[in-house]
Write an enzyme that holds these catalytic residues in place. Structure first.
Site, PDB file in Angstrom:
ATOM      1  CD1 TRP A 130      -2.586   1.716   0.478  1.00 20.67           C
ATOM      2  CD2 TRP A 130      -2.014   1.866   2.620  1.00 20.67           C
ATOM      3  NE1 TRP A 130      -3.291   2.760   1.029  1.00 20.67           N
ATOM      4  CE2 TRP A 130      -2.953   2.874   2.344  1.00 20.67           C
ATOM      5  CE3 TRP A 130      -1.510   1.762   3.923  1.00 20.67           C
ATOM      6  CZ2 TRP A 130      -3.404   3.774   3.300  1.00 20.67           C
ATOM      7  CZ3 TRP A 130      -1.957   2.650   4.873  1.00 20.67           C
ATOM      8  CH2 TRP A 130      -2.890   3.650   4.563  1.00 20.67           C
ATOM      9  CG  ASP A 211      -2.657  -2.770   7.169  1.00 19.42           C
ATOM     10  OD1 ASP A 211      -3.766  -2.689   7.739  1.00 19.42           O
ATOM     11  OD2 ASP A 211      -2.217  -1.882   6.406  1.00 19.42           O
ATOM     12  CE  LYS A 246     -10.408   0.893   3.360  1.00 17.42           C
ATOM     13  NZ  LYS A 246      -9.754   1.648   2.343  1.00 17.42           N
TER      14      LYS A 246
HETATM   15  C1  LMR Z   1      -6.721   2.833  -0.586  1.00 19.22           C
HETATM   16  O1  LMR Z   1      -5.725   2.121  -0.604  1.00 19.22           O
HETATM   17  O2  LMR Z   1      -7.207   3.351  -1.607  1.00 19.22           O
HETATM   18  C2  LMR Z   1      -7.435   3.073   0.718  1.00 19.22           C
HETATM   19  O3  LMR Z   1      -6.849   2.328   1.723  1.00 19.22           O
HETATM   20  C3  LMR Z   1      -7.551   4.507   1.037  1.00 19.22           C
HETATM   21  C4  LMR Z   1      -6.257   5.133   1.408  1.00 19.22           C
HETATM   22  O4  LMR Z   1      -6.213   5.762   2.475  1.00 19.22           O
HETATM   23  O5  LMR Z   1      -5.274   5.048   0.663  1.00 19.22           O
END
Ligand code: LMR
Length: 397
Positions: A130, A211, A246
């Site tokens: 992420w 996570d 979510k």
């Molecule tokens: C995403 O990955 O789009 C979500 O988890 C929102 C974010 O805060 O990035």
């Protein structure tokens, strides 16, 4: 003093929302930020959440401070959702859970906790991970390393390479895993792979940090925590950061938690004080509203059942959209094999197109997706699927 500051580039994910909003093309499609959308393209307030809010409005008697670790009944409800009653009892006082402002807040508390336990510790994150993991953990003073994860050619987990890398990680280091619905790839670990990770974690003695932002959006509420529960019952230490953004649709209410399992109760009590001190130093205490809603839903059987049902509707819709996208791309004349999208889990998959093709989708077609080609499958609907698949087909030609 401020003359020297320079603006930063837009956030790689959140920046897309602003660009999408500014776009006047009526056909525009937002496949960027990870929010669930229904068939009409809305991100609804879940039915059980609305009912819990009504109940709170009528019954909440005070807005007095709760405290840095948040609402105890919410923390207990989150722990039950993660581990189930039986494992929770077995973990006993070795486990503590602290409410946090969203998953991000929980990641930050956990990062500061690791930093206090082992300053400058190495944290291994998946390649890719992420987009916010690296800045968030890195700015806490931790040192980030990458382990191999996603194979962009085979659209699968590079598990042998991942395991080979983890076999060299030592104790006092941390390995960050995605509990389910890997963000950004959608490629999850299977049960045998979780077991192999448990074995290598036990052998090497590193600490696992999970996570878990999408529990219930992959295969199911229980299925999605197979890895979390396996590691919680096998390892002496574990950190789990969970989010209700979510699965309860509580995005802007900032509702998350950090859970820490230690070797014994004494260490767990100490961990609680460190997390509380981090909360106090950063924001004093988490916002209440989202946590109060989750507690009310989890502890009111009728609301809980309705929430589970609506969550299943959301999960089924996402999985249906995955199949729809694959078949409609084929119908649009795309030769490339996109069947991997059907195997992947949660909101995201990589489209697997080049950076230039991503830019063309954004600039020429007003289809917004992350630079890595990550798409939010949940944004697809009957109104945009034709435009989306014909645009992808045109860009791939
Ligand atoms: C995403 O990955 O789009 C979500 O988890 C929102 C974010 O805060 O990035």
């Amino acid at each position: 003093m401020f003359q020297s500051i320079q603006p930063l580039p837009p956030d790689p994910i959140l920046g897309l929302s602003a660009a999408y909003r500014a776009d006047t093309n009526p056909k525009k499609v937002d496949l960027g930020v990870g929010v669930y959308k229904d068939a009409a393209g809305n991100t609804p307030v879940m039915r059980a959440v609305k009912k819990a809010e009504e109940k709170l409005l009528n019954t909440q008697a005070s807005k007095a401070y709760v405290g840095p670790t948040g609402f105890a009944d919410y923390n207990a409800a989150v722990a039950r959702m993660l581990f189930g009653d039986e494992l929770l009892t077995r973990l006993g006082g070795r486990r503590i859970t602290v409410q946090s402002p969203g998953g991000c807040g929980g990641l930050r508390l956990s990062a500061e906790f690791i930093q206090k336990a082992n300053p400058g510790a190495k944290v291994w994150v998946s390649d890719p991970t992420w987009a916010n993991h690296v800045p968030l953990l890195g700015s806490s003073g931790l040192n980030i390393e990458l382990y191999p994860y996603y194979d962009y050619e085979k659209h699968d987990v590079r598990f042998d390479e991942m395991l080979g890398c983890l076999q060299k990680v030592s104790s006092n280091e941390v390995v960050l895993l995605h509990g389910c619905c890997h963000n950004p790839s959608g490629a999850d670990l299977n049960r045998e792979q979780w077991q192999a990770i448990r074995d290598v974690a036990l052998k090497q003695g590193f600490t696992v940090f999970i996570d878990l932002a999408y529990q219930g959006l992959g295969d199911g509420l229980e299925e999605d925590v197979y890895g979390v529960r396996l590691l919680a019952e096998s390892l002496p230490e574990l950190i789990v950061v969970s989010s209700c953004s979510k699965n309860f649709g509580l995005y802007r209410e900032r509702t998350g938690a950090a859970t820490v399992i230690c070797e014994n109760d004494t260490q767990a009590s100490a961990a609680n004080t460190l997390l509380a001190a981090s909360a106090r130093a950063n924001y004093s205490m988490p916002p209440d509203h989202g946590a109060a809603i989750v507690e009310a839903v989890m502890n009111t059987p009728a609301l809980h059942d309705d929430w589970e049902m609506e969550l299943k509707e959301m999960r089924d819709r996402i999985n249906g959209l995955r199949s729809l996208l694959v078949s409609r791309l084929r119908e649009a004349g795309v030769d490339q094999d996109f069947s991997f999208i059907e195997r992947e889990k949660g909101m995201f998959s990589f489209l697997g197109v080049s950076k230039e093709q991503v830019q063309s989708l954004i600039n020429d077609y007003s289809i917004y997706l992350v630079n890595s080609s990550r798409i939010n499958v949940a944004s697809i609907n009957d109104d945009n699927i034709d435009y989306l698949t014909s645009s992808i087909a045109a860009v791939l030609k």
